[in-house]
Design a protein around this motif. Sequence first.
Motif: not given
Length: 287
Positions: A202-206, A245-246, A259-262
Amino acid sequence: MDLTVLYRGPLSSCDFDCPYCPFAKRRDSREQLRADRAALERFTGWAAAQTGDRLRILFTPWGEGLVRSWYRRALVELSRLPHVERVAIQTNLSCRTEWLAEADPESVALWCTYHPGQTPYERFLGKCRELARQNVRYSVGVVGLPEHREDARRLRAALPPHVYLWVNAAEGHTYTDAEAEGWTELDPLFPYSRHPHRSAGLPCRTGESVISVDGEGTVRRCHFVRAELGNLYDGSYRAALRPRACPLAVCDCHIGYVHLETLPLYDVFAGGVLERIPAAVPPATGA
């Protein structure tokens, strides 16, 4: 560049003895404390020099930082820099608070944890009231263990409604629906903490706009992913910043999954992501 930096130096000593914490009552040697101070001062110098960036900084020490003068000084100095939007720290609030009068209240903030049995209730509540008198932004929370429930209810009732009281799900503890409902009455956002979040792929800002930095300047995307992105002080990390992604199956810590974009938590905590203050504090029903 807009950049959020989570800094964790070598400090690992704490003045509390919480049974659920692996760093309880650990003592750092004088040499270790000198190394931690030098590392923090190096980081503070780096942050001060980044005048072309917009920085948000959260200190997440394993130990208790604010009992050390160099952490207090770092928060004061960084809060006064025009390119530092926010500087915050996780703390048990056992420190003095008068030093905050020297900080800019528009940018400094505290993420405070109340540990029942480690500090007298009235002393902790008094520190919270001192923060309020100084117009310092702060949130307060507890670990959601059954034996903490009444202390949390008492604290929620005593704090002003605009002060957010958060509850962290205790590591390794499984909550029945009834237990979770009880904690949610105190912290309407507790459902985000109750279960680990599936994060794999999943997309994450980190790793893009958020990084983790240790005392050596090693940059990682977050505290929980060990892959290195480069070094802060030679600037090599910048080339590695990109959407990603994580790689982990789950994320179960607030400083990670926020920070997870979801998840909608950047909207929920808009303006207060680092200090864990929601844009609108949800009313508790069980105070």
